[in-house]
Design a protein around this motif. Structure first.
Motif, PDB file in Angstrom:
ATOM      1  N   GLY A 156     -37.307  -4.671 -72.339  1.00  0.00           N
ATOM      2  CA  GLY A 156     -38.539  -4.340 -73.070  1.00  0.00           C
ATOM      3  C   GLY A 156     -38.404  -3.349 -73.992  1.00  0.00           C
ATOM      4  N   ILE A 157     -37.707  -2.237 -73.393  1.00  0.00           N
ATOM      5  CA  ILE A 157     -37.700  -1.445 -74.534  1.00  0.00           C
ATOM      6  C   ILE A 157     -36.389  -0.861 -75.237  1.00  0.00           C
ATOM      7  CG2 ILE A 157     -36.926   1.998 -73.612  1.00  0.00           C
ATOM      8  CD1 ILE A 157     -38.137   1.060 -70.853  1.00  0.00           C
ATOM      9  N   LEU A 158     -35.102  -1.096 -74.613  1.00  0.00           N
ATOM     10  CA  LEU A 158     -34.650  -1.512 -75.968  1.00  0.00           C
ATOM     11  C   LEU A 158     -34.830  -3.125 -77.143  1.00  0.00           C
ATOM     12  CD1 LEU A 158     -31.180  -2.184 -73.739  1.00  0.00           C
ATOM     13  CD2 LEU A 158     -32.177  -0.284 -75.045  1.00  0.00           C
ATOM     14  N   ASP A 159     -35.586  -3.463 -76.495  1.00  0.00           N
ATOM     15  CA  ASP A 159     -35.674  -4.306 -77.498  1.00  0.00           C
ATOM     16  C   ASP A 159     -36.411  -4.300 -78.597  1.00  0.00           C
ATOM     17  OD1 ASP A 159     -34.192  -6.990 -77.768  1.00  0.00           O
ATOM     18  OD2 ASP A 159     -35.849  -8.010 -77.888  1.00  0.00           O
ATOM     19  N   SER A 160     -37.782  -3.273 -78.108  1.00  0.00           N
ATOM     20  CA  SER A 160     -38.419  -3.280 -78.668  1.00  0.00           C
ATOM     21  C   SER A 160     -37.676  -1.802 -80.179  1.00  0.00           C
ATOM     22  CB  SER A 160     -39.928  -1.254 -78.353  1.00  0.00           C
ATOM     23  OG  SER A 160     -38.877  -0.973 -78.136  1.00  0.00           O
ATOM     24  N   GLY A 166     -37.795   7.526 -65.799  1.00  0.00           N
ATOM     25  CA  GLY A 166     -38.113   8.405 -67.654  1.00  0.00           C
ATOM     26  C   GLY A 166     -36.896   8.565 -68.263  1.00  0.00           C
ATOM     27  N   VAL A 167     -35.296   8.734 -67.317  1.00  0.00           N
ATOM     28  CA  VAL A 167     -33.745   7.999 -67.818  1.00  0.00           C
ATOM     29  C   VAL A 167     -33.978   6.582 -69.026  1.00  0.00           C
ATOM     30  CG1 VAL A 167     -31.944   7.830 -67.665  1.00  0.00           C
ATOM     31  CG2 VAL A 167     -32.573   9.379 -65.626  1.00  0.00           C
ATOM     32  N   VAL A 168     -34.556   6.328 -67.679  1.00  0.00           N
ATOM     33  CA  VAL A 168     -34.472   4.484 -69.008  1.00  0.00           C
ATOM     34  C   VAL A 168     -35.410   4.901 -70.522  1.00  0.00           C
ATOM     35  CG1 VAL A 168     -35.108   1.662 -68.841  1.00  0.00           C
ATOM     36  CG2 VAL A 168     -33.925   3.358 -67.005  1.00  0.00           C
ATOM     37  N   LEU A 169     -36.674   5.502 -69.906  1.00  0.00           N
ATOM     38  CA  LEU A 169     -37.458   6.216 -71.090  1.00  0.00           C
ATOM     39  C   LEU A 169     -36.670   6.810 -72.120  1.00  0.00           C
ATOM     40  CD1 LEU A 169     -40.594   6.226 -69.482  1.00  0.00           C
ATOM     41  CD2 LEU A 169     -40.799   4.595 -70.839  1.00  0.00           C
ATOM     42  N   SER A 170     -36.481   7.409 -71.438  1.00  0.00           N
ATOM     43  CA  SER A 170     -35.201   8.498 -73.111  1.00  0.00           C
ATOM     44  C   SER A 170     -34.025   7.912 -73.340  1.00  0.00           C
ATOM     45  CB  SER A 170     -34.835   9.956 -72.054  1.00  0.00           C
ATOM     46  OG  SER A 170     -36.127  10.362 -71.640  1.00  0.00           O
ATOM     47  N   LEU A 171     -33.511   7.013 -73.254  1.00  0.00           N
ATOM     48  CA  LEU A 171     -31.666   6.847 -74.186  1.00  0.00           C
ATOM     49  C   LEU A 171     -32.773   5.269 -73.935  1.00  0.00           C
ATOM     50  CD1 LEU A 171     -29.586   7.580 -70.488  1.00  0.00           C
ATOM     51  CD2 LEU A 171     -29.838   8.017 -72.532  1.00  0.00           C
ATOM     52  N   GLY A 172     -33.810   4.722 -73.979  1.00  0.00           N
ATOM     53  CA  GLY A 172     -33.745   2.809 -74.351  1.00  0.00           C
ATOM     54  C   GLY A 172     -34.318   3.616 -76.139  1.00  0.00           C
ATOM     55  N   PRO A 173     -35.316   4.104 -76.721  1.00  0.00           N
ATOM     56  CA  PRO A 173     -35.609   3.674 -77.895  1.00  0.00           C
ATOM     57  C   PRO A 173     -33.874   5.125 -78.144  1.00  0.00           C
ATOM     58  CG  PRO A 173     -37.360   5.173 -76.730  1.00  0.00           C
ATOM     59  CD  PRO A 173     -35.794   5.573 -75.593  1.00  0.00           C
ATOM     60  N   VAL A 174     -33.193   5.569 -77.813  1.00  0.00           N
ATOM     61  CA  VAL A 174     -32.395   6.057 -78.760  1.00  0.00           C
ATOM     62  C   VAL A 174     -31.165   4.949 -78.746  1.00  0.00           C
ATOM     63  CG1 VAL A 174     -29.901   7.508 -78.773  1.00  0.00           C
ATOM     64  CG2 VAL A 174     -33.053   8.702 -78.154  1.00  0.00           C
ATOM     65  N   LEU A 175     -30.832   4.926 -77.878  1.00  0.00           N
ATOM     66  CA  LEU A 175     -29.505   3.423 -77.887  1.00  0.00           C
ATOM     67  C   LEU A 175     -29.712   2.040 -78.315  1.00  0.00           C
ATOM     68  CD1 LEU A 175     -28.164   4.567 -74.136  1.00  0.00           C
ATOM     69  CD2 LEU A 175     -27.338   4.966 -76.385  1.00  0.00           C
ATOM     70  N   GLY A 176     -31.471   2.098 -78.780  1.00  0.00           N
ATOM     71  CA  GLY A 176     -31.544   0.481 -78.320  1.00  0.00           C
ATOM     72  C   GLY A 176     -30.917   0.190 -80.577  1.00  0.00           C
ATOM     73  N   PRO A 177     -31.181   1.192 -81.126  1.00  0.00           N
ATOM     74  CA  PRO A 177     -30.622   0.857 -82.458  1.00  0.00           C
ATOM     75  C   PRO A 177     -28.995   0.647 -82.134  1.00  0.00           C
ATOM     76  CG  PRO A 177     -32.188   2.521 -82.616  1.00  0.00           C
ATOM     77  CD  PRO A 177     -32.147   2.663 -81.165  1.00  0.00           C
ATOM     78  N   VAL A 178     -28.145   1.787 -81.509  1.00  0.00           N
ATOM     79  CA  VAL A 178     -26.998   1.868 -81.772  1.00  0.00           C
ATOM     80  C   VAL A 178     -26.010   0.328 -81.251  1.00  0.00           C
ATOM     81  CG1 VAL A 178     -25.114   2.772 -80.942  1.00  0.00           C
ATOM     82  CG2 VAL A 178     -26.683   4.644 -81.356  1.00  0.00           C
ATOM     83  N   LEU A 179     -26.830  -0.091 -80.061  1.00  0.00           N
ATOM     84  CA  LEU A 179     -26.406  -1.471 -79.215  1.00  0.00           C
ATOM     85  C   LEU A 179     -26.585  -2.680 -80.354  1.00  0.00           C
ATOM     86  CD1 LEU A 179     -25.232  -3.097 -76.543  1.00  0.00           C
ATOM     87  CD2 LEU A 179     -27.816  -2.773 -76.184  1.00  0.00           C
ATOM     88  N   GLY A 180     -28.016  -2.244 -80.783  1.00  0.00           N
ATOM     89  CA  GLY A 180     -27.956  -3.471 -82.008  1.00  0.00           C
ATOM     90  C   GLY A 180     -27.509  -3.227 -82.525  1.00  0.00           C
ATOM     91  N   ALA A 189     -24.919   7.635 -87.757  1.00  0.00           N
ATOM     92  CA  ALA A 189     -26.190   8.264 -87.963  1.00  0.00           C
ATOM     93  C   ALA A 189     -26.726   8.501 -86.499  1.00  0.00           C
ATOM     94  CB  ALA A 189     -27.048   8.501 -88.398  1.00  0.00           C
ATOM     95  N   GLY A 190     -26.748   6.505 -85.625  1.00  0.00           N
ATOM     96  CA  GLY A 190     -27.346   6.322 -84.757  1.00  0.00           C
ATOM     97  C   GLY A 190     -26.707   7.352 -83.438  1.00  0.00           C
ATOM     98  N   LEU A 191     -24.854   7.473 -83.527  1.00  0.00           N
ATOM     99  CA  LEU A 191     -24.534   8.084 -82.959  1.00  0.00           C
ATOM    100  C   LEU A 191     -24.599   9.435 -82.375  1.00  0.00           C
ATOM    101  CD1 LEU A 191     -21.369   5.913 -83.081  1.00  0.00           C
ATOM    102  CD2 LEU A 191     -22.582   5.750 -80.938  1.00  0.00           C
ATOM    103  N   LEU A 192     -24.894  10.209 -83.438  1.00  0.00           N
ATOM    104  CA  LEU A 192     -25.164  11.407 -83.425  1.00  0.00           C
ATOM    105  C   LEU A 192     -26.631  11.957 -82.961  1.00  0.00           C
ATOM    106  CD1 LEU A 192     -23.572  12.285 -86.874  1.00  0.00           C
ATOM    107  CD2 LEU A 192     -22.673  12.575 -85.353  1.00  0.00           C
TER     108      LEU A 192
END
Length: 494
Positions: free
Chosen positions: A27-31, A145-159, A311-314
């Motif tokens: 859910g965190i990634l999908d948001s 918190g590791v999951v909460l922190s990485l989710g919003p950042v990695l979501g667009p990159v993974l997407g 930009a997402g990776l940066l």
């Protein structure tokens, strides 16, 4: 009576943490993951970007509406049944979204996904807080918190990676194998819990639900619209904002007068200085995090000419810094308390924000990457101790309500951060359109500096609120430690 401290994470608890975070990560990634597919989906369904944006907005609104109901349902149905129901519902919504045939069906199925996420997301906190107990709350919340922190950042990159390599439908199909494994493991690891008598548990506060859920959703919608339009003074922002505030005021009045039913959120919780300070600081962390997450990609795209993936990776170092800081800060908070750790984290984030204001349009990317990493370190140093202090002082029966408040304030804080940065970029950039993922046409470096000064101001508010947080926690007595260990073992071992 002897004082003891046992913060060991036994294998059963570690298994429970792993299984719980596996279910929560989807859910965190999908948001955020689907946001990168807006152009592709608009072309696929031959519709406008504003229509496609409802695939994300509908998901967030459904999640926001569901979270308060989940806090009630925990006592009515039990954690395990509710967790499995949320996972299955999220998987059904994911499969249906992957098979969507037009924009209307996609939005509807994303709403189903959002309801599933609204059940699962707060339960992550409930399960882990109950299993950890007061003596290990900071350490376990740091791991979460590791999951909460990485989710919003990695979501667009993974997407972006999935979109370019396998197509947009796989952005939803990818949830199926992860979700199936999460369900199977949950059946083995999530404890059954004591049997619930038929009709037991609190009655649903229907009036409260009709006031709180749409009130929160209306405010989130208003802030989302403000971020997309980079304007507040428009009917599409002011009307839902006024409606949302009115509904929440009505809920507060109702909750304080409620006698026959327990309110969804006990407003009297806020009379505790520790609780009020903890949830406020946690909301400010969400505000600052999403403000930087919104501003930095635009900075790289507009002033450096990078594409969305680059930009997402940066921006990823922001999440990496937070992910590195949270476990350490959480573990330290179990021994040192939240107050001084939050002060240190706020100072680091404030200095890093000032560093971002010194970066020019011709500065090398390495400086903004280092500054973003430092912002993440600082905010991570604030987030985990704050979460730990919240669950360390919250009565066990109020943990579901506390989780609901934390998640909703984090959602609203994130939306407010995006809206404020959009307004700053538009104002300083001579009215350039910023929202809806559009390029910030006329926003020059001054607009981005204004956004980073805003983040700096937020960190100062966190610093000012830090004295209200709990200090060094008292070591539990032998009897309390034995009781806490028994509770944790019951949660960690079915």
């Amino acid at each position: 009576m002897s004082q003891v401290r046992d913060d060991r994470l036994d294998p059963g608890l570690l298994r429970l943490i792993g299984v719980t975070l596996l279910g929560g990560i989807m859910g965190i990634l999908d948001s955020t993951m689907v946001t990168v597919a807006a152009d592709t989906l608009a072309a696929e369904f031959n519709t406008s970007l504003s229509s496609i944006s409802w695939a994300t907005t509908g998901y967030l609104l459904a999640l926001t509406v569901t979270i308060p109901i989940t806090s009630w349902a925990v006592g009515r149905f039990g954690v395990r049944k509710l967790w499995l129901f949320g996972l299955v519902l999220f998987l059904v919504g994911s499969l249906a979204s992957a098979l969507a045939w037009n924009v209307e069906s996609l939005v509807a199925f994303r709403v189903v996904q959002g309801v599933g996420a609204g059940v699962v997301d707060p339960l992550v906190l409930v399960i882990l807080a109950r299993a950890a107990g007061p003596s290990r709350a900071g350490r376990v919340m740091g791991m979460m918190g590791v999951v909460l922190s990485l989710g919003p950042v990695l979501g667009p990159v993974l997407g972006g990676v999935v979109l370019e390599s396998m197509g947009w439908r796989w952005m939803f199909y990818i949830n199926l194998p992860i979700g199936i494994v999460a369900v199977l493991l949950a059946l083995r690891v999530i404890p059954v819990g004591p049997p619930l008598k038929r009709g037991s548990g609190p009655r649903l506060d229907i009036v409260g639900a009709l006031l709180m859920a749409p009130g929160l959703a209306a405010i989130l919608l208003a802030l989302t619209e403000a971020g997309e339009r980079a304007r507040f003074a428009v009917p599409s922002v002011l009307i839902p904002l006024a409606l949302g505030v009115a509904l929440l005021v009505g809920y507060v009045i109702h909750a304080l007068r409620a006698r026959r039913t327990e309110p969804l959120i006990d407003i009297r919780l806020f009379s505790s200085r520790s609780f009020a300070a903890s949830v406020t600081v946690q909301g400010l962390v969400g505000l600052a995090t999403f403000a930087v997450l919104f501003a930095l990609p635009l900075y790289y795209q507009v002033l450096h000419g990078h594409g969305a993936r680059a930009a997402g990776l940066l921006v990823a170092p922001l999440g990496l810094g937070s992910a590195l800081a949270m476990p350490l800060a959480g573990r330290l908070s179990d021994r040192l308390g939240a107050r001084n750790l939050v002060r240190g984290g706020a100072v680091v984030a404030a200095l890093a924000s000032v560093g971002l204001t010194r970066i020019g349009a011709d500065s090398g990317e390495v400086w903004s990457v280092l500054a973003a990493f430092a912002v993440g370190l600082g905010l991570g140093g604030v987030g985990a101790p704050t979460m730990g202090s919240l669950y360390r002082t919250l009565p066990p029966e109020k943990v579901p309500q506390g989780s609901s408040v934390v998640y909703n304030l984090n959602q609203l804080g994130g939306a407010l951060g995006v809206a404020c940065v959009a307004l700053i970029l538009a104002a300083v950039g001579n009215g350039a359109a910023v929202g809806g993922g559009a390029a910030a046409g006329g926003a020059g470096i001054g607009g981005f500096h204004g956004a980073y000064w805003f983040v700096f101001a937020v960190t100062l508010v966190i610093l000012a609120a830090s004295p209200l947080l709990p200090g060094r926690p008292e070591a539990p007595t032998a009897v309390q430690a034995e009781a806490s260990s028994a509770d944790g073992s019951a949660m960690a071992h079915p």
